[in-house]
Design an enzyme around this catalytic site. Structure first.
Site, PDB file in Angstrom:
ATOM      1  N   GLY A  82      44.634  39.807  47.502  1.00 23.07           N
ATOM      2  CA  GLY A  82      43.682  39.144  48.389  1.00 23.07           C
ATOM      3  C   GLY A  82      42.251  39.266  47.911  1.00 23.07           C
ATOM      4  O   GLY A  82      41.950  39.910  46.901  1.00 23.07           O
ATOM      5  N   GLY A 140      39.300  40.850  47.592  1.00 26.64           N
ATOM      6  CA  GLY A 140      38.840  42.214  47.787  1.00 26.64           C
ATOM      7  C   GLY A 140      37.344  42.388  47.683  1.00 26.64           C
ATOM      8  O   GLY A 140      36.798  43.401  48.125  1.00 26.64           O
ATOM      9  N   ARG A 141      36.664  41.399  47.094  1.00 24.27           N
ATOM     10  CA  ARG A 141      35.210  41.490  46.962  1.00 24.27           C
ATOM     11  C   ARG A 141      34.543  40.143  47.215  1.00 24.27           C
ATOM     12  O   ARG A 141      33.334  40.026  47.112  1.00 24.27           O
ATOM     13  CB  ARG A 141      34.844  42.001  45.571  1.00 24.27           C
ATOM     14  CG  ARG A 141      35.057  40.995  44.461  1.00 24.27           C
ATOM     15  CD  ARG A 141      34.706  41.524  43.095  1.00 24.27           C
ATOM     16  NE  ARG A 141      35.763  42.372  42.569  1.00 24.27           N
ATOM     17  CZ  ARG A 141      35.575  43.637  42.198  1.00 24.27           C
ATOM     18  NH1 ARG A 141      34.383  44.191  42.279  1.00 24.27           N
ATOM     19  NH2 ARG A 141      36.566  44.347  41.724  1.00 24.27           N
ATOM     20  N   GLY A 190      34.312  46.485  47.219  1.00 22.56           N
ATOM     21  CA  GLY A 190      33.919  45.161  47.676  1.00 22.56           C
ATOM     22  C   GLY A 190      32.718  44.582  46.965  1.00 22.56           C
ATOM     23  O   GLY A 190      32.240  43.508  47.336  1.00 22.56           O
ATOM     24  N   ARG A 215      30.195  31.124  43.742  1.00 25.54           N
ATOM     25  CA  ARG A 215      31.139  30.342  42.935  1.00 25.54           C
ATOM     26  C   ARG A 215      31.492  29.059  43.690  1.00 25.54           C
ATOM     27  O   ARG A 215      31.773  29.088  44.890  1.00 25.54           O
ATOM     28  CB  ARG A 215      32.398  31.150  42.665  1.00 25.54           C
ATOM     29  CG  ARG A 215      33.454  30.398  41.861  1.00 25.54           C
ATOM     30  CD  ARG A 215      34.799  31.094  41.935  1.00 25.54           C
ATOM     31  NE  ARG A 215      34.784  32.395  41.285  1.00 25.54           N
ATOM     32  CZ  ARG A 215      35.613  33.383  41.593  1.00 25.54           C
ATOM     33  NH1 ARG A 215      36.479  33.230  42.586  1.00 25.54           N
ATOM     34  NH2 ARG A 215      35.562  34.527  40.939  1.00 25.54           N
ATOM     35  N   ARG A 256      45.635  29.928  44.761  1.00 18.85           N
ATOM     36  CA  ARG A 256      46.219  30.516  43.550  1.00 18.85           C
ATOM     37  C   ARG A 256      47.742  30.515  43.667  1.00 18.85           C
ATOM     38  O   ARG A 256      48.288  30.425  44.775  1.00 18.85           O
ATOM     39  CB  ARG A 256      45.717  31.956  43.386  1.00 18.85           C
ATOM     40  CG  ARG A 256      44.199  32.090  43.488  1.00 18.85           C
ATOM     41  CD  ARG A 256      43.810  33.475  44.044  1.00 18.85           C
ATOM     42  NE  ARG A 256      42.362  33.574  44.287  1.00 18.85           N
ATOM     43  CZ  ARG A 256      41.476  33.952  43.378  1.00 18.85           C
ATOM     44  NH1 ARG A 256      41.887  34.296  42.169  1.00 18.85           N
ATOM     45  NH2 ARG A 256      40.195  34.003  43.666  1.00 18.85           N
ATOM     46  N   ASP A 297      47.814  35.866  40.323  1.00 20.58           N
ATOM     47  CA  ASP A 297      46.759  35.718  41.329  1.00 20.58           C
ATOM     48  C   ASP A 297      45.480  35.149  40.729  1.00 20.58           C
ATOM     49  O   ASP A 297      44.531  34.861  41.470  1.00 20.58           O
ATOM     50  CB  ASP A 297      46.469  37.055  42.012  1.00 20.58           C
ATOM     51  CG  ASP A 297      46.086  38.151  41.030  1.00 20.58           C
ATOM     52  OD1 ASP A 297      46.951  38.545  40.230  1.00 20.58           O
ATOM     53  OD2 ASP A 297      44.932  38.609  41.057  1.00 20.58           O
ATOM     54  N   ASP A 336      38.321  33.049  37.843  1.00 24.29           N
ATOM     55  CA  ASP A 336      38.354  34.513  37.704  1.00 24.29           C
ATOM     56  C   ASP A 336      38.043  34.969  36.288  1.00 24.29           C
ATOM     57  O   ASP A 336      38.875  35.545  35.584  1.00 24.29           O
ATOM     58  CB  ASP A 336      39.706  35.073  38.164  1.00 24.29           C
ATOM     59  CG  ASP A 336      39.911  34.901  39.661  1.00 24.29           C
ATOM     60  OD1 ASP A 336      38.924  35.011  40.404  1.00 24.29           O
ATOM     61  OD2 ASP A 336      41.040  34.645  40.092  1.00 24.29           O
TER      62      ASP A 336
END
Length: 480
Positions: free
Chosen positions: A86, A88-89, A122, A172, A179, A248, A258
């Protein structure tokens, strides 16, 4: 123009996220923004003025219509099921409605703790946000499907990684952040109805032409396979190594997302590993196409409750054909071949073998190849090789092939210069910009961004020179 945001994910997919606001950084300040992208999105220049503070770029304010949330997903990491992951940040702030009817996600990376942060804090650091901004904009300029970077904020917040670093945030922009791992998450939780619900969602919003087709799921998966194969061909063509192709990190739209421990090839070494945590070389440059298929197979398994296995396998069987067709087309363009002959792959493979033995620079070799005159036995590329006899043998075959093309030298060379970049984002260039930015000097960050917008232009500065010895084959940390 007033920015308009929708909340499709928030409103249509309860149970697929946790709603929460970003956590601002200490003394956050905007250090870079993408004026060109902002203009395309209709973002008012006033939002970037220093007197407005970090604002939405630092998670301090929200724009009207935003409903921030963290998405939940799972995934396979380095070939092993990792369970729930998930955001996370990162926090999805909202989906901007564009005038052409499309939407784009605004996703704030480094926005603070979420329920999916696991053992993390995070946060993102200045180093990683600069790297992502540079890479995504470089890939966009090269014509490769990718997320984009709109802004970078730095701060006085200290973040612990291998050492203490400056906390930062990156905005972003992407057509979607869905995903492969989103589908895997609910499949492994034995909730096939949610897997189908998510498939319906992405088809409605990104493949609406098939929304009412009886075979919509099969048509959709076939296109996901084709997009992924095409993306892998693009990566291999420009010499890009992603470094962490976990499921992911795979976009359902076939986007490059990513950006972590990536790297562009310097010397041509097909076994190049850019991620220093990839001890087995799973995500080496030459392995990327095979990993793309492996990841699609994991996605297919997640879709098997409502797509027949035979249809899934038929779609997967097309992957290699699409990959090789697209790769062959792109590489012929790099060689300046406008027509196709049976022996073209042999010419390419012989060049790669020569480059690999010599450690030839990937980008410079193809750029210089664009200076070839098909009726001249001389080549400026010859001096780049120690094995002159080996090069002469290859060049004679290549020149004979060019002579069977009708395109004049000047037109062919112009075409080659439009597909063979003079400049790519080498890791040492990114590191230089990072080092200076961490000292509070952002001039090189801006200069490098400006240069990356026109990668096919001739230059005479160190952006197109060979990397220094310390800058070759850099392996980069996953930490961000």
């Amino acid at each position: 123009m007033t920015l308009s945001f929708t909340a499709h994910w928030h409103d249509e997919l309860p149970g697929f996220y946790t709603a929460l606001n970003p956590t601002p950084l200490k003394n956050a300040r905007l250090i870079w923004h993408n004026a060109s992208l902002a203009n395309d999105l209709g973002v008012p220049a006033s939002l970037f003025q220093p007197e407005t503070g970090a604002g939405v770029w630092g998670g301090e304010t929200l724009l009207p219509g935003m409903h921030p949330l963290a998405q939940v997903y799972s995934g396979h990491q380095f070939g092993v099921w990792a369970g729930q992951l998930g955001d996370g940040r990162g926090i999805l702030l909202g989906e901007q409605q564009l005038e052409n009817g499309h939407t784009v996600d605004w996703h704030l990376k480094g926005a603070g703790l979420t329920p999916y942060s696991r053992m993390g804090d995070g946060r993102a650091v200045l180093r990683s946000t600069i790297r992502e901004s540079l890479a995504s904009e470089a890939m966009h300029a090269l014509g490769i499907p990718t997320s984009r970077a709109l802004s970078i904020v730095t701060s006085d917040t200290q973040v612990a990684r291998e050492s203490m670093e400056q906390g930062a945030m990156l905005m972003r922009i992407a057509q979607s952040h869905v995903r492969f791992g989103h589908f895997e998450h609910f499949y492994y939780r034995r909730e096939p109805e949610k897997v189908r619900q998510l498939a319906d969602f992405v088809i409605e919003h990104h493949w609406p032409q098939w929304q009412n087709d009886a075979d919509k799921y099969v048509l959709w998966f076939q296109d996901v396979v084709a997009r992924t194969a095409s993306l892998m061909a693009c990566w291999q063509t420009v010499g890009f190594a992603h470094g962490v192709m976990n499921t992911d990190n795979m976009s359902i739209l076939g986007l490059t997302i990513d950006y972590g421990p990536y790297g562009f090839l310097d010397d041509y070494q097909p076994d190049f590993i850019c991620n220093h945590s990839d001890y087995q070389g799973r995500y080496s440059f030459e392995n990327q196409p095979a990993v793309g298929l492996w990841n699609l197979q994991r996605l297919a398994q997640s879709l098997s409750p409502f797509i027949a296995v035979e249809a899934l396998n038929d779609a997967l069987d097309r992957y290699q054909d699409v990959l090789m067709q697209e790769y062959g087309k792109l590489m012929r363009r790099k060689l300046g071949l406008m027509t196709q002959e049976k022996g073209d792959n042999d010419i390419l493979n012989a060049l790669f073998a020569l480059m690999s033995r010599e450690g030839s620079d990937y980008t410079r070799t193809f750029r210089m190849l664009g200076q070839t005159e098909k009726h001249s036995a001389a080549s400026p590329l010859r001096d780049e090789f120690i094995d002159r006899q080996g090069f002469d043998s290859w060049f004679a075959t290549y020149r004979a092939r060019l002579q069977r093309e009708e395109t004049p030298d000047d037109a062919r060379n112009a075409h080659m210069n439009a597909v063979n970049p003079a400049m790519v984002l080498r890791n040492w260039l990114a590191q230089r910009a990072i080092d200076q930015a961490e000292q509070g000097d952002y001039a090189e960050l801006h200069r490098l961004h400006d240069a990356l917008r026109t990668p096919f232009n001739d230059r005479d500065d160190d952006y197109v020179s060979r990397p220094p010895d310390w800058g070759k084959r850099l392996e980069v940390s996953c930490s961000s």
